[in-house]
Design a protein around this motif. Structure first.
Motif, mmCIF file in Angstrom:
data_model
loop_
_atom_site.group_PDB
_atom_site.id
_atom_site.type_symbol
_atom_site.label_atom_id
_atom_site.label_comp_id
_atom_site.label_asym_id
_atom_site.label_seq_id
_atom_site.Cartn_x
_atom_site.Cartn_y
_atom_site.Cartn_z
ATOM 1 N N GLY A 31 32.458 47.570 60.993
ATOM 2 C CA GLY A 31 31.829 46.793 59.927
ATOM 3 C C GLY A 31 32.283 47.222 58.555
ATOM 4 N N ALA A 32 32.554 48.530 58.402
ATOM 5 C CA ALA A 32 33.011 49.042 57.108
ATOM 6 C C ALA A 32 34.378 48.477 56.745
ATOM 7 C CB ALA A 32 33.057 50.569 57.144
ATOM 8 N N ASP A 33 35.225 48.241 57.751
ATOM 9 C CA ASP A 33 36.546 47.658 57.484
ATOM 10 C C ASP A 33 36.405 46.250 56.913
ATOM 11 O OD1 ASP A 33 37.934 49.897 58.584
ATOM 12 O OD2 ASP A 33 37.561 49.110 60.595
ATOM 13 N N ILE A 34 35.518 45.467 57.522
ATOM 14 C CA ILE A 34 35.303 44.092 57.055
ATOM 15 C C ILE A 34 34.639 44.109 55.689
ATOM 16 C CG2 ILE A 34 34.161 41.907 57.562
ATOM 17 C CD1 ILE A 34 34.425 42.600 60.527
ATOM 18 N N ALA A 35 33.689 45.021 55.498
ATOM 19 C CA ALA A 35 33.017 45.123 54.199
ATOM 20 C C ALA A 35 34.013 45.453 53.094
ATOM 21 C CB ALA A 35 31.915 46.181 54.262
ATOM 22 N N GLY A 36 35.041 46.242 53.423
ATOM 23 C CA GLY A 36 36.055 46.568 52.428
ATOM 24 C C GLY A 36 36.804 45.335 51.961
ATOM 25 N N VAL A 37 37.137 44.439 52.896
ATOM 26 C CA VAL A 37 37.789 43.184 52.516
ATOM 27 C C VAL A 37 36.842 42.334 51.678
ATOM 28 C CG1 VAL A 37 38.848 41.058 53.371
ATOM 29 C CG2 VAL A 37 39.236 43.204 54.576
ATOM 30 N N GLU A 38 35.576 42.292 52.077
ATOM 31 C CA GLU A 38 34.592 41.515 51.317
ATOM 32 C C GLU A 38 34.456 42.053 49.899
ATOM 33 O OE1 GLU A 38 31.078 41.743 53.644
ATOM 34 O OE2 GLU A 38 31.702 40.183 55.059
ATOM 35 N N ASP A 39 34.481 43.377 49.744
ATOM 36 C CA ASP A 39 34.388 43.970 48.404
ATOM 37 C C ASP A 39 35.566 43.537 47.541
ATOM 38 O OD1 ASP A 39 32.069 45.276 49.109
ATOM 39 O OD2 ASP A 39 33.043 47.203 49.514
ATOM 40 N N THR A 40 36.758 43.523 48.134
ATOM 41 C CA THR A 40 37.952 43.094 47.391
ATOM 42 C C THR A 40 37.831 41.638 46.973
ATOM 43 O OG1 THR A 40 39.327 44.651 48.650
ATOM 44 C CG2 THR A 40 40.462 42.874 47.504
ATOM 45 N N VAL A 41 37.322 40.801 47.880
ATOM 46 C CA VAL A 41 37.147 39.385 47.566
ATOM 47 C C VAL A 41 36.121 39.201 46.453
ATOM 48 C CG1 VAL A 41 36.324 37.183 48.489
ATOM 49 C CG2 VAL A 41 37.839 38.619 49.865
ATOM 50 N N MET A 42 35.011 39.926 46.533
ATOM 51 C CA MET A 42 33.982 39.799 45.498
ATOM 52 C C MET A 42 34.514 40.247 44.147
ATOM 53 S SD MET A 42 31.383 38.273 46.641
ATOM 54 C CE MET A 42 30.421 38.508 45.124
ATOM 55 N N ALA A 43 35.319 41.303 44.117
ATOM 56 C CA ALA A 43 35.914 41.751 42.855
ATOM 57 C C ALA A 43 36.827 40.668 42.280
ATOM 58 C CB ALA A 43 36.694 43.042 43.085
ATOM 59 N N LEU A 44 37.539 39.971 43.172
ATOM 60 C CA LEU A 44 38.409 38.880 42.732
ATOM 61 C C LEU A 44 37.582 37.733 42.167
ATOM 62 C CD1 LEU A 44 41.151 37.444 42.619
ATOM 63 C CD2 LEU A 44 40.827 36.817 45.021
ATOM 64 N N PHE A 45 36.521 37.341 42.874
ATOM 65 C CA PHE A 45 35.655 36.270 42.386
ATOM 66 C C PHE A 45 35.018 36.640 41.048
ATOM 67 C CE2 PHE A 45 34.675 34.407 46.877
ATOM 68 C CZ PHE A 45 35.899 33.755 46.854
ATOM 69 N N GLU A 46 34.627 37.904 40.908
ATOM 70 C CA GLU A 46 34.018 38.353 39.648
ATOM 71 C C GLU A 46 35.025 38.308 38.506
ATOM 72 O OE1 GLU A 46 32.576 42.144 40.812
ATOM 73 O OE2 GLU A 46 30.859 41.328 41.921
ATOM 74 N N ARG A 47 36.276 38.626 38.819
ATOM 75 C CA ARG A 47 37.337 38.549 37.792
ATOM 76 C C ARG A 47 37.504 37.110 37.323
ATOM 77 N NH1 ARG A 47 40.581 38.705 34.132
ATOM 78 N NH2 ARG A 47 42.733 39.491 34.199
ATOM 79 N N ILE A 48 37.504 36.164 38.251
ATOM 80 C CA ILE A 48 37.639 34.753 37.895
ATOM 81 C C ILE A 48 36.425 34.281 37.106
ATOM 82 C CG2 ILE A 48 37.820 32.418 38.826
ATOM 83 C CD1 ILE A 48 39.266 33.652 41.252
ATOM 84 N N ALA A 49 35.244 34.659 37.572
ATOM 85 C CA ALA A 49 34.015 34.244 36.892
ATOM 86 C C ALA A 49 33.970 34.784 35.474
ATOM 87 C CB ALA A 49 32.801 34.720 37.678
ATOM 88 N N GLN A 50 34.389 36.022 35.300
ATOM 89 C CA GLN A 50 34.398 36.617 33.960
ATOM 90 C C GLN A 50 35.351 35.862 33.043
ATOM 91 O OE1 GLN A 50 35.905 40.642 33.812
ATOM 92 N NE2 GLN A 50 34.711 41.128 31.986
ATOM 93 N N ALA A 51 36.524 35.494 33.573
ATOM 94 C CA ALA A 51 37.502 34.774 32.753
ATOM 95 C C ALA A 51 36.991 33.395 32.355
ATOM 96 C CB ALA A 51 38.824 34.648 33.514
ATOM 97 N N ARG A 52 36.135 32.816 33.186
ATOM 98 C CA ARG A 52 35.603 31.480 32.918
ATOM 99 C C ARG A 52 34.206 31.520 32.307
ATOM 100 N NH1 ARG A 52 37.321 28.372 38.568
ATOM 101 N NH2 ARG A 52 39.587 28.480 38.248
ATOM 102 N N ASP A 53 33.714 32.730 32.058
ATOM 103 C CA ASP A 53 32.365 32.906 31.509
ATOM 104 C C ASP A 53 31.340 32.189 32.381
ATOM 105 O OD1 ASP A 53 30.507 33.926 29.744
ATOM 106 O OD2 ASP A 53 30.595 32.204 28.394
#
Length: 209
Positions: A118-140
């Motif tokens: 589960g930790a392996d999958i959670a690591g991918v999810e964390d990377t995806v969430m960081a990516l989504f947060e980067r996009i959201a921040q750029a778009r306010d």
């Protein structure tokens, strides 16, 4: 061994996804009519080259079984379908289109490999969430909750199936979706998904930069 009716698409579909279809081409009208009269299942594979309409396409050899769960006969040889995609299959032999695509297929469950935790999958999810947060921040913009974006594991769900479900929610390309589908084991699927996420992240950083 009975032949499996096949429906090639220009997208790579994953187990667990829902597939809405509108059927109008005569060869597929006949195929769906026969499916509805018997076993309401057919195989779905990605077209590697060519088009869905008219034939002459080059088809992949790994796909999924689609089960028709709802249908409407619109008349004039047209159907509207809602299908749920189930087990993965592998084509062992393509047969003559008569008149619709057919193949000999076998189920292809995940092969044995290193354990995916589960930790392996959670690591991918964390990377995806960081990516989504980067996009959201750029778009306010404000992101929905993590579980709304990525879903969550269902009770008893195997790691390989969870990776399918996660991949289905991500904006990855068709080649990457197919790599996830065609990965022989859960461990290989994890690596394919990691690579797909890295590709998307690099594209996003380039665009935002």
């Amino acid at each position: 061994m009975a032949a499996t009716p096949m429906f090639p698409l220009e997208v790579a579909m994953l187990p667990g996804e829902e597939l809405p279809l509108r059927i109008f081409e005569p060869r597929y009208t006949e195929m769906i009519s026969q499916c509805l009269a018997g076993e309401p299942e057919f195989g779905v594979v990605m077209i590697e080259a060519g088009r869905e309409v008219g034939g002459g396409d080059v088809r992949s050899d790994v796909g999924v079984l689609a089960r028709i769960v709802e249908h409407a006969d619109l008349g004039g040889g047209r159907y509207r379908l809602r299908c749920i995609l189930g087990e993965r299959i592998r084509v062992t032999e393509w047969l003559e289109d008569a008149p619709y695509p057919r193949a000999q297929t076998v189920p292809w469950p995940d092969e044995h490999g290193p354990t995916v935790a589960g930790a392996d999958i959670a690591g991918v999810e964390d990377t995806v969430m960081a990516l989504f947060e980067r996009i959201a921040q750029a778009r306010d913009a404000t992101l929905p909750p993590r579980e709304e974006l990525l879903g969550g594991p269902e009770p008893g769900q195997q790691p390989g199936d969870r990776l399918y479900a996660l991949a289905a929610r991500l904006p990855i390309g068709q080649a990457d979706r197919y790599a996830v589908l065609a990965a022989p084991s859960a461990c290989a699927r994890l690596e394919a998904l990691r690579e797909a996420v890295e590709t998307v992240a690099a594209m996003v950083e380039f665009q935002l930069g």
